[in-house]
Design a protein around this motif. Structure first.
Motif, mmCIF file in Angstrom:
data_model
loop_
_atom_site.group_PDB
_atom_site.id
_atom_site.type_symbol
_atom_site.label_atom_id
_atom_site.label_comp_id
_atom_site.label_asym_id
_atom_site.label_seq_id
_atom_site.Cartn_x
_atom_site.Cartn_y
_atom_site.Cartn_z
ATOM 1 N N ILE A 77 -24.547 -45.358 32.640
ATOM 2 C CA ILE A 77 -25.653 -45.945 31.892
ATOM 3 C C ILE A 77 -25.293 -47.283 31.250
ATOM 4 N N PRO A 82 -27.115 -43.440 43.368
ATOM 5 C CA PRO A 82 -27.772 -42.916 42.169
ATOM 6 C C PRO A 82 -28.265 -41.490 42.391
ATOM 7 N N THR A 100 -21.129 -48.965 40.326
ATOM 8 C CA THR A 100 -22.444 -49.612 40.284
ATOM 9 C C THR A 100 -23.327 -48.955 39.234
ATOM 10 N N TYR A 101 -24.297 -49.734 38.760
ATOM 11 C CA TYR A 101 -25.168 -49.276 37.689
ATOM 12 C C TYR A 101 -26.017 -48.100 38.148
ATOM 13 N N ARG A 102 -26.128 -47.101 37.296
ATOM 14 C CA ARG A 102 -26.857 -45.851 37.554
ATOM 15 C C ARG A 102 -26.227 -45.007 38.663
#
Lengths: 592, 435
Positions: free
Chosen positions: B44, B74, B24-26
């Motif tokens: 990133i 995150p 997943t992002y971040r």
């Protein structure tokens, strides 16, 4: 109509607030809205590029936690706002979410993926029809009206309708909510129910009017330097560029408070939240100069401050102008203030970079100019189908990098606006407010509106204004000369011109934003004050010595200055006027 | 269990790329190098199965066989009262020799912004006992204000002094690219001043990996936010934000982003704003005040970092030649407190003292250009000397009301009461007796 109810896709890439989506089935529309489903939220996004089966979308929220493969549902609709009674007095984010409604639910922070109805669904409005069954109507024509705060809110025939329609049914006067159909129209053989609200895509201009007309009337801001020297017309455009700390926002706030318009839409685009907070707390306490009601009642605040998602910032300016266009359709006079258009342009730049587009100057996208022009062209004075007039005036601030007006956003804006009010660092450092530089700034409207100004204000008005401008130029030249050769190096006549131009600057072009009286001058007062000052400027005084000249002007200038703090109808004001007259005629100087 | 990947395909600067799924992002990942070194890294960019991560400890010595384990969340920072008195690195590791914080709640860094309608208009004056600040550009609770300065100026001393004297409930220091000596300097001053027990430090020194620099403001501000919600008045010190911006530049260039001005990313404004906008006065809770340092490369205020900062913050203090310059400095919120929470003569003293000092400088300039010195010039020169000694000298340490009295005294020593351009009633009330 494209049936895209089945269009679905899935995420294939994420880069900041840009996501790449592969379409599984169905069609895609450029600029259509889609939702991406995360485990904890459903996030809104907009298609900005389509390459084969892949499309690139800007996500209006933080993308943390998003993963490849997450499902995307397309809506088939472009990013739209809801229009209808109940918009006035609201505080929205860039996507028209009412911030006060978000407040109750989520404590201090704006959690992502929360979308609320922009207008209250329950509230009943006092509807009164203005058309009858059998009448023919065109898009945007008035079907009925409801009172909203201090204005008469017109319920418009659907703005996107082509051709004309016949009224099949219309509800009698009564109280209805915005979701109830108050009329039925027959459009191209089909019967369409009409409610008091409708949606409109923000990136398309509302053009349901007869024609645009040439703006020739003054928009009164009560700032002397603007109204007298660099006037803005109703339906005109203007920009206020300036380095940081030069007072752009204070000036915008004053304009939003004192302008003689029916309603004001403030778009806080990528600026400090603190500024909006001041508006939110101040406006409900202040009086609308026109109706005497609360200032908040004639205001809509669109607030997408600098730390809120960037893509929604890009949308916020369009949201603001669309609401303005909507109220213009009711024959109202609307002022839209966008603070700051540079942050809007930067939002485009960020997205352009993520799309790996070939950059233009300072990495702004090549389409920057056309986007800016397209925005300002949505302002204007229009004649509606029933010949009423409505206006949208747009004033945008620009925050040029390094305070340098040569940069792309300022330059592209200058090409399309009618009045340029450039703030200078030098003037703001000298504590001159407004810090509008009278030598750099200009307004094309002064000549465009010459007939109306000379008719309504004074026969000689524009001539006097141009002479005052010429005096400022002359004064600046002499001032420069003096820094080289000293006061002893110039003639008495030059010194007198210099002192006159200083007096004009100090007592007329500057205002005290924090003084209850001086912060705003009615146009009637401006006319009287300017004519008196003009008289002083035109009188060819002569003096024996420079010291005598200086002494004389210190006295004259102080009287003009103190007069600014006296209320128009007060005895002090009359006293200062007669004192000034006396000084001009007899005073230290001799009348030639 | 989380899947482990052992095949890094690309290493560019401090960024590594590999093929992975379900990321997943971040998201955060733990990396273990072939020699046993470990570091955290953050996602990133994701492009299909290609995932790019920035490695907090830097990619120097990184093997393409290093193992990467994604953690499913995150970056977070622990939050509890136990943080007080502690010192952490940019990535949140204790560097004071004490054990890690146990059993603390964790909070995401870089969280969402405060709803503007949940903010209140700032109204509390923060007394610093520095007259150039208190009289001329007072600091207001929840303000965000940078010190614009150049290398070699005593900005860190100034920051430490304000922290010691400002009476905040909690002080959080975010050191970004600090020299080791500067870090120790802060620590000593805070210990000597007895505020260490209400201080949290996140320190990145110049020798530490550049990616950790990017984390410092977010870590410091996330902790500040938690204390703020808990009702504390928090003062956050960030020094030096130019070093933070330079780290942004380094990463964005490595990511092949199109630069805007002088190589900085186009998002510089938003990146800085999302940090500074954490300054807030919560409606019904505490507040966060941010005092930062922005060094101006080459002393140039139009450089992208100070320029963007100036648009974001609520004023700035110019620290040049060892003094706070009264002309370029500005506190945009001062109108909210001057004469309202401070003494009623505050506004008059501020305006007339500055105006007189500006005139004094004109006189100085005139004389230096060879023009004759008049009697009036003498007065102004005397005033300039006293002003610089009694107010501008950074060693001066007096409360606001004493400073205002000293202001009247100084004006009375140099001028006649009609020369200072103040309303009659105010002069009558405050002009020193017998002057």
């Amino acid at each position: 109509m494209i049936d895209s109810s089945l269009t679905t896709g899935h995420v294939v890439g994420i880069n900041g607030n840009m996501m790449a989506v592969e379409v599984d089935t169905g069609n895609v529309v450029q600029n259509e809205v889609a939702f991406v489903k995360l485990p904890d939220a459903r996030l809104k996004a907009e298609v900005i590029k389509v390459i084969g089966k892949k499309c690139y979308m800007q996500v209006f929220e933080d993308t943390t936690g998003m993963a490849v493969g997450m499902p995307v549902e397309f809506t088939g609709n472009m990013l739209a706002v809801e229009l209808g009674p109940g918009l006035l007095g609201q505080i929205y984010d860039g996507l028209q979410n009412p911030l006060t409604l978000l407040e109750n639910k989520q404590e201090f922070f704006l959690q992502r993926g929360q979308y609320k109805e922009p207008i209250d669904r329950q509230k009943k409005w006092d509807w009164k029809p203005v058309v009858a069954v059998g009448d023919r109507v065109r898009a945007g024509q008035w079907l009925g009206e409801v009172p909203e705060k201090f204005i008469t809110h017109r319920v418009l025939a659907p703005l996107g309708m082509h051709g004309s329609a016949v009224v099949k049914k219309i509800l009698p006067a009564g109280a209805y909510a915005i979701t109830e159909a108050v009329a039925e129209l027959e459009v191209n053989g089909k019967t369409v129910p009409v409610t008091m609200s409708q949606e409109w895509p923000v990136k398309k201009a509302i053009k349901a009017y007869k024609e645009r007309i040439y703006p020739e009337e003054l928009l009164i801001t009560r700032q002397r330097i603007i109204d007298t020297l660099f006037p803005i017309s109703r339906g005109g455009t203007s920009c206020i560029p300036g380095p940081f700390g030069a007072g752009k926002t204070v000036l915008q706030h004053l304009i939003s408070k004192f302008s003689s318009v029916d309603l004001v839409i403030v778009v806080a685009c990528g600026e400090r939240a603190g500024e909006v907070v001041e508006l939110i707390h101040e406006f409900p306490e202040m009086k609308d100069p026109k109706t005497g009601g609360s200032l908040m009642d004639r205001t809509i605040i669109i607030c997408n401050t600098s730390s809120m998602p960037v893509a929604a910032r890009e949308a916020s300016v369009y949201t603001g102008i669309t609401l303005g266009e909507y109220y213009r359709q009711m024959g109202l006079d609307v002022l839209v203030l966008a603070d700051s258009t540079s942050r809007w342009a930067q939002a485009m730049r960020e997205m352009s970079g993520r799309l790996e587009e070939i950059p233009g100057e300072e990495a702004f996208p090549a389409y920057l100019e056309s986007r800016i022009a397209g925005l300002y062209e949505r302002a204007g004075l229009v004649k509606l189908h029933d010949d009423a007039h409505g206006a949208v005036t747009l004033i945008g601030t620009v925050s040029p990098a390094g305070g340098n007006f040569e940069e792309p956003v300022t330059q592209a804006t200058l090409k399309v606006v009618g009045a340029f009010l450039g703030l200078s660092r030098k003037r703001s450092d000298e504590r001159k407010f407004p810090a509008i530089d009278p030598l750099d700034s200009y307004s094309l409207y002064i000549d465009q509106m010459a007939d109306s100004l000379n008719k309504n204000l004074d026969r000689e008005w524009t001539k006097m204004v141009h002479e005052a401008e010429a005096l400022l130029v002359r004064g600046a030249e002499i001032g420069k000369m003096m820094t080289v050769v000293g006061e002893e190096g110039i003639s008495i006549d030059d010194l007198v011109s210099y002192l006159k131009s200083e007096m004009l600057d100090f007592t007329y072009l500057q205002q005290n934003a924090f003084d209850d009286i001086d912060c705003a001058a009615t146009i009637e007062r401006q006319v009287v004050d300017f004519k008196l000052l003009y008289k002083a400027l035109k009188t060819p005084f002569s003096f024996e010595t420079k010291a005598e000249a200086r002494k004389f002007f210190v006295n004259l200038q102080d009287n003009f200055y103190q007069k600014n703090y006296a209320a128009e109808d007060s005895p002090e004001y009359a006293k200062f006027v007669s004192k000034i007259e006396e000084i001009i005629v007899s005073g230290g100087g001799r009348l030639v | 269990m989380f899947k482990e990947y052992t095949k890094i395909t690309n290493i560019i600067g401090d960024i590594i790329e590999l093929s992975a799924e379900g990321v997943t992002y971040r998201e955060l990942a733990a990396i273990t190098n072939h020699n046993g070194d470990t570091s955290l890294a953050q996602v990133i960019r994701i492009d299909g199965t290609k995932v790019s991560l920035q490695v907090f400890a830097g990619a120097k010595g990184m093997s393409n066989r290093a193992s990467v384990r994604f953690l499913g969340h995150p970056m977070r920072v622990p939050y509890s009262e136990d943080l007080l008195g502690r010192i952490f690195s940019g990535s949140g590791q204790p560097i004071d020799g004490k054990p890690a914080i146990a059993n603390a709640e964790e909070t995401d860094i870089g969280g969402p912004s405060v709803n503007p309608v949940k903010r209140v208009v700032p109204r509390n004056f923060i007394e610093t006992r520095i007259p150039m600040i208190d009289i001329f550009n007072p600091l207001v609770e929840s303000q965000k204000l940078p010190i614009f300065s150049t290398p070699g100026e005593p900005f860190n001393e100034l920051l430490a002094r304000i922290a010691l004297q400002a009476k905040a409930d909690i002080v959080i220091l975010g050191g970004i690219g600090l020299k080791f000596d500067e870090y120790i300097g802060f620590r000593r001053k805070f210990e000597e001043g007895g505020i260490m027990d209400r201080t949290v430090m996140f320190v990145h020194t110049a020798a530490d990996p550049v990616v950790e620099r990017l984390l410092v403001p977010d870590m410091a501000l996330a902790v500040a936010e938690q204390f703020g919600i808990a009702g504390k008045r928090v003062l956050v010190l960030l020094t030096d934000m130019t070093a933070f911006a330079d780290a942004l530049k380094e990463i964005s260039v490595a990511m092949e982003q199109v630069p805007s001005n002088l190589g900085y990313p186009g998002s510089l404004y938003s990146d800085l704003a999302s940090r500074y906008e954490k300054a807030v006065d919560f409606d019904g809770a505490g507040s966060i005040t941010i005092l930062a340092v922005t060094t101006m490369p080459g002393g140039d205020v139009t450089h992208p970092v100070p320029d963007n900062t100036g648009y974001i913050t609520e004023g700035q203090y110019y620290l040049v030649n060892g003094v706070i310059n009264p002309f370029g400095s500005l506190s945009r919120l001062k109108q909210l407190v001057i004469g309202k929470v401070t003494r009623d003569d505050h506004g008059a003293v501020m305006n007339s003292m500055i105006r007189l000092y500006a005139k004094a400088l004109e006189s100085k300039k005139k004389i230096s250009m060879g023009f004759e010195k008049t009697e009036t010039d003498e007065k102004y020169l005397r005033y300039a000397d006293l002003f610089e000694q009694r107010f501008m000298d950074l060693r001066v340490d007096i409360p606001l009301n004493d400073a205002l009295d000293l202001g009247w005294k100084t004006m009375a020593e140099c001028f006649d009461r009609s020369e200072i351009g103040v309303k009659k009633e105010v002069v009558d009330a405050h002009w020193p007796k017998g002057a």
